[in-house]
Structures are given as C-alpha cells and as structure tokens.
Design a protein around this motif. Structure first.
Motif, PDB file in Angstrom:
ATOM      1  N   GLY A 125      36.256  17.229  75.422  1.00  0.00           N
ATOM      2  CA  GLY A 125      37.143  15.969  75.983  1.00  0.00           C
ATOM      3  C   GLY A 125      37.314  15.671  77.557  1.00  0.00           C
ATOM      4  N   VAL A 126      36.639  16.648  78.346  1.00  0.00           N
ATOM      5  CA  VAL A 126      36.536  16.462  79.875  1.00  0.00           C
ATOM      6  C   VAL A 126      35.165  15.773  80.135  1.00  0.00           C
ATOM      7  CG1 VAL A 126      36.400  17.511  82.088  1.00  0.00           C
ATOM      8  CG2 VAL A 126      37.725  18.471  80.082  1.00  0.00           C
ATOM      9  N   ASN A 127      33.979  16.023  79.204  1.00  0.00           N
ATOM     10  CA  ASN A 127      32.827  15.228  79.157  1.00  0.00           C
ATOM     11  C   ASN A 127      32.035  15.273  80.462  1.00  0.00           C
ATOM     12  OD1 ASN A 127      33.248  14.315  76.786  1.00  0.00           O
ATOM     13  ND2 ASN A 127      34.565  12.491  77.622  1.00  0.00           N
TER      14      ASN A 127
ATOM     15  N   VAL B 143      18.876  12.050  67.929  1.00  0.00           N
ATOM     16  CA  VAL B 143      19.082  11.078  68.952  1.00  0.00           C
ATOM     17  C   VAL B 143      19.128   9.653  68.858  1.00  0.00           C
ATOM     18  CG1 VAL B 143      18.446  12.817  70.864  1.00  0.00           C
ATOM     19  CG2 VAL B 143      16.916  11.238  70.339  1.00  0.00           C
ATOM     20  N   THR B 144      18.368   9.499  67.631  1.00  0.00           N
ATOM     21  CA  THR B 144      18.168   7.973  67.385  1.00  0.00           C
ATOM     22  C   THR B 144      19.450   7.340  66.538  1.00  0.00           C
ATOM     23  OG1 THR B 144      17.120   8.300  65.202  1.00  0.00           O
ATOM     24  CG2 THR B 144      15.589   8.562  67.205  1.00  0.00           C
ATOM     25  N   PHE B 145      20.319   8.330  65.965  1.00  0.00           N
ATOM     26  CA  PHE B 145      21.364   7.693  65.171  1.00  0.00           C
ATOM     27  C   PHE B 145      22.045   6.662  65.712  1.00  0.00           C
ATOM     28  CE2 PHE B 145      21.899  12.070  62.764  1.00  0.00           C
ATOM     29  CZ  PHE B 145      20.570  11.839  62.259  1.00  0.00           C
TER      30      PHE B 145
ATOM     31  N   ALA C 271      19.504   7.795  75.150  1.00  0.00           N
ATOM     32  CA  ALA C 271      19.037   8.696  74.121  1.00  0.00           C
ATOM     33  C   ALA C 271      18.036   9.565  74.965  1.00  0.00           C
ATOM     34  CB  ALA C 271      18.413   8.053  73.071  1.00  0.00           C
ATOM     35  N   PHE C 272      17.402   9.093  75.928  1.00  0.00           N
ATOM     36  CA  PHE C 272      16.704   9.912  76.736  1.00  0.00           C
ATOM     37  C   PHE C 272      17.571  10.854  77.567  1.00  0.00           C
ATOM     38  CE2 PHE C 272      14.697  10.417  81.219  1.00  0.00           C
ATOM     39  CZ  PHE C 272      13.882  11.396  80.580  1.00  0.00           C
TER      40      PHE C 272
ATOM     41  N   LEU D  34      27.826  12.293  70.805  1.00  0.00           N
ATOM     42  CA  LEU D  34      28.756  12.223  71.867  1.00  0.00           C
ATOM     43  C   LEU D  34      28.381  11.752  73.228  1.00  0.00           C
ATOM     44  CD1 LEU D  34      31.970  13.307  72.048  1.00  0.00           C
ATOM     45  CD2 LEU D  34      30.836  14.823  73.346  1.00  0.00           C
ATOM     46  N   ILE D  35      27.255  12.128  73.731  1.00  0.00           N
ATOM     47  CA  ILE D  35      26.940  11.787  74.931  1.00  0.00           C
ATOM     48  C   ILE D  35      26.548  10.318  75.125  1.00  0.00           C
ATOM     49  CG2 ILE D  35      24.885  12.120  76.554  1.00  0.00           C
ATOM     50  CD1 ILE D  35      24.640  14.877  75.965  1.00  0.00           C
TER      51      ILE D  35
END
Length: 457
Positions: A346-348, A32-34, A293-294, A284-285
């Motif tokens: 794609g809808v997210n 998640v840190t990327f 990131a949280f 993606l999020i």
C-alpha cells in the motif's frame, strides 16, 4: 562412472535444462506483458491470466505421461520431439494476430516443457551418483530457477522497446543451441515398450485440472460451479483408476509416504508463492505506480537472481549438513520477506519491493530444491519415477492455480470495491499475498515439527 560419462551426463542435463530454462523464462517474461495484452486485445485481468494458466495447465497434464514415456520411448527421441514442438509454438506466437492464436502457441510450448522438465530430473535421479544427487538437483533447478531472474526484465525490455512478439522469436536460437548440444551428447538406446497408456486416467486428470482452473476464474457463476463438478468427477475417475489398475498413469501409493507428502506440500507452497508474486508485483508496479514493463522487470531482477544462484549452493548444503538447516532457515526467511512485502504494497516504494523480494528469494533459494530432494529421497527406487512425475505435475498445476487464484482475487476486488481502480488493485494484491502467506506459515510449522523428531534429525 568415468570422467567422460560424467561430462556427457552434465552436458545432457545442460541441453535439456536449456530447453526447460526457455520454458520458465517465457512463462515469467509474459507476466510483465499483461497490461499491454489487456489493452491490445481488450480483455480483463481474469482473461489475460490464461496466457500463463493454459501454459501451466498443459504442462500439468503432460507431465503425468512422463512415467509412461520413459518406459516406452528413448530419451533422445523425447528430447527431439519436445524441442521441435517448442520451436513450432514459438513461431506461432511470434506471428499471432489474435489472443486465441497466442493461446494455441502457448499450448504447444506447454507440451514441450511438460516433457523437458521431468526428463531432466529423470536423468539426474537415474544416472547421477547418490553422493552428488543434491548438488546435481541444485544445478538442475538452477537452469529453471535462474529464468525468473531475467524473465521479467527480458520481457519488459522487448515489450517496451519492440513488441511482446519478440519475446518468442529471440528464444529460437536458444532452442536450436539446445537441440544441437542434445543431439551430440544424448545417445539413442533401444527401449523395450512396456504397458499401454491409461487414457481413462489421463482424461480424469484433464477434467480435474481444467475444471479446477475454470472454477477459480469463474467463482460465483453457474459455469464455475459446473466446472467444479467436472473437477470432482475427474478426481474420482483418476483415483478409481489408480486403485484398480496394475499399470496406472501415476502410482499414487507413493503418497502414502508421510515424509514424501510433507515435503511435496512444502514444495508446492513455494511454487505457489513464486508464481503468485511474479503475477502480482509486475502488474502492481505498472498499474499503480505507473512504471513501464521494463522497470517492473528490473524490480524483480535482484531477488530472482539471488534465489536462482542459491539453488546449487543449497543442494551442496543438503549434501554436507542434511536437510534441516537449509529448509527451516529458508522457509523462515521466506516468511519474513513475504510478510514485509504484503505490508508495504500500500505504500508502494520500489526500493521496499526490491528489498523484501530479495529477502524472500534468499529463503526460497535455500529451501525450494531441497524440499524436492528430501521428498524424493524418502521414496523407494521403484516409485521414484512416480514421485518425480507427481512433483513435476503438481509443480506446474500449483503454479497455474496460484496465477488463477491471485488474478481472481484481484479482479473480484477491482470489480466490487468502492475504491478507485488503483486502490482496489492494491487491496486485492495485499489480500492475495496474505492468503499465500498463511499457507507459508503453516508449512514452516509442519516442517519444524517434522525435524524435531529424532528420526528426522
């Protein structure tokens, strides 16, 4: 086995499991840190994935040493060495001012985890009664599979509230707890050293793994093709040594067992999916949905928690009912959840991500550890150490390949698509998940064919 010995066995597994837990936790916590690391160090998606890839690569190269290490060094000595190496790696990464130093710390952590993982399963396979083996394997898997449940959330909270550096320092007390417990319950036994380390095989394995990962991250370049050539050379070296030496790094004759091969492949596909989704979804999020990131970590939490808690239950199901039902039902649910996840990227909708991931992880929790237990139960006692080494080696290597592969697919689409950066990220993520979905369908079909035979039933 007396109650006292059973208690010591459980505590020994717990001590080594805590270290293995920390190793897997820090792997998923860093995913998640990327986006943060990419900005801080000014690097691309294809570069930042090496934070995970070099860690998994080091584990994959270290694990094959396990058979040699178990024959020549005491369990207590190996445990202490791994624990102290891990602590040094954590301190280096906490202080790391540069990307290269961050990778150096990850390398040391990989060495430690590469010893801890096979050591835990070695104790289970050697000392646990056979009637409890499925349950104990489930408990052992729980210590490592529960880490992805809290890893992204743990990493997300610290990255958002403090800094990614604190992901490492907060694990120091965990490693110290593991060290104290292990020193108390793991006795020292004199080991009569047998055989010498096959350095040629180790060199070949290093070429194979490193060349493959560099090729995946440099597809289409001259450097990538050179890396592939070295990987092929390394494969030939390792294979030749294994066929012409009496004492080899790993006895690959265990792969002649068809049942072992099938469930090894199924296990590796599950590992591909676990590491692939832990890279794709959090990024993606953050990149597409614009969340922190949280939040990315919280989305992963329900599914990973459910999957982790099912590990010991799935082992109990195998002990009581056999392998067929938990494995086939688990792979079927995994396919359903993964397919839904691929379609809705794609809808997210965040709730859709959570639901699909939970369905997938329920299936994974039922099948994952049982694939390993079933495969290992098919080999002879003499080859059990080699089978354990192959499972743990390829588990880590497949995770590194999965991370590198999905990162490369996403990066290629981002760089060559006419779409905007966010839409290209969605398209690349869907393509990466679809490739892994095909592998899952194939292994489900192969396992279904296996369990149709009277012998398997």
């Amino acid at each position: 086995m007396t109650n006292n010995k059973q208690m010591n066995l459980g505590l020994a597994i717990l001590a080594i499991g805590v270290m293995s837990f920390a190793g897997v936790l820090i792997e998923t916590a860093m995913n998640v840190t990327f986006p943060t690391l990419m900005q801080q160090f000014n690097i691309a998606t294809a570069d930042v994935q090496w934070v995970t890839t070099i860690y998994l690569l080091t584990i994959a190269v270290t694990v094959p040493l396990s058979t040699y290490l178990f024959r020549n060094y005491s369990i207590r000595g190996l445990f202490i060495f791994a624990n102290l190496t891990f602590l040094i790696g954590l301190l280096i990464d906490f202080l790391a001012p540069s990307f290269l130093l961050l990778l150096a710390g990850r390398l040391l952590q990989g060495v430690a985890t590469g010893i801890a993982l096979p050591l835990m399963f070695h104790i289970i396979l050697v000392y646990a009664p056979i009637r409890q083996r499925g349950t104990m394997m489930g408990i052992g898997t729980l210590t490592t599979s529960i880490a992805p449940a809290i890893g992204p959330t743990y990493g997300g909270i610290l990255t958002t509230q403090l800094s990614w550096h604190f992901i490492f320092i907060f694990l120091v007390p965990v490693l110290l707890l593991s060290l104290v417990l292990g020193l108390k319950v793991i006795p020292y036994h004199q080991v009569e050293k047998t055989g010498r380390l096959d350095m040629v095989s180790l060199f070949g394995l290093g070429l194979l793994f490193t060349g493959t990962l560099i090729f995946l991250s440099q597809i289409g370049t001259l450097f990538g093709w050179v890396a592939l050539a070295f990987a092929i050379w390394g494969t030939w070296i390792f294979w030749h040594q294994s066929r012409h030496r009496d004492q080899t790094l790993i006895n690959i004759k265990v792969l002649e067992n068809r049942t072992f091969r099938l469930f090894l492949l199924g296990f590796l596909v599950c590992q591909f999916l676990l590491l692939g989704i832990s890279f794709v979804l959090p990024n993606l999020i953050q990149i597409v949905n614009g969340k922190s990131a949280f939040i990315a970590g919280l989305v992963m939490l329900p599914g990973a928690t459910v999957g982790a808690l099912l590990s010991p239950l799935s082992g109990k199901l195998l002990d009581n009912w056999g392998a067929k039902r938990p494995i086939l039902f688990g792979l079927g649910l995994s396919s359903l959840g993964w397919g839904l996840l691929t379609l809705i990227l794609g809808v997210n909708p965040l709730w859709g991500f959570v639901f699909s991931h939970v369905v997938y992880m329920v299936g994974s929790g039922l099948a994952y550890s049982n694939l390993m237990t079933t495969g290992m139960s098919a080999v002879s006692d003499e080859m059990r150490g080699d089978g354990n080494a192959i499972f743990n080696t390829l588990q880590q290597f497949s995770g590194a390949v999965a991370t590198s592969l999905v990162a490369t697919i996403i990066n290629v689409v981002q760089n060559h698509s006419q779409l905007g950066y966010q839409k290209a990220t969605v398209l690349g993520s869907q393509l990466a998940l679809f490739v892994l979905f095909l592998a899952l369908i194939v292994i489900l079909w192969r396992c279904w064919l296996f369990f149709r035979t009277p012998k398997a039933s």
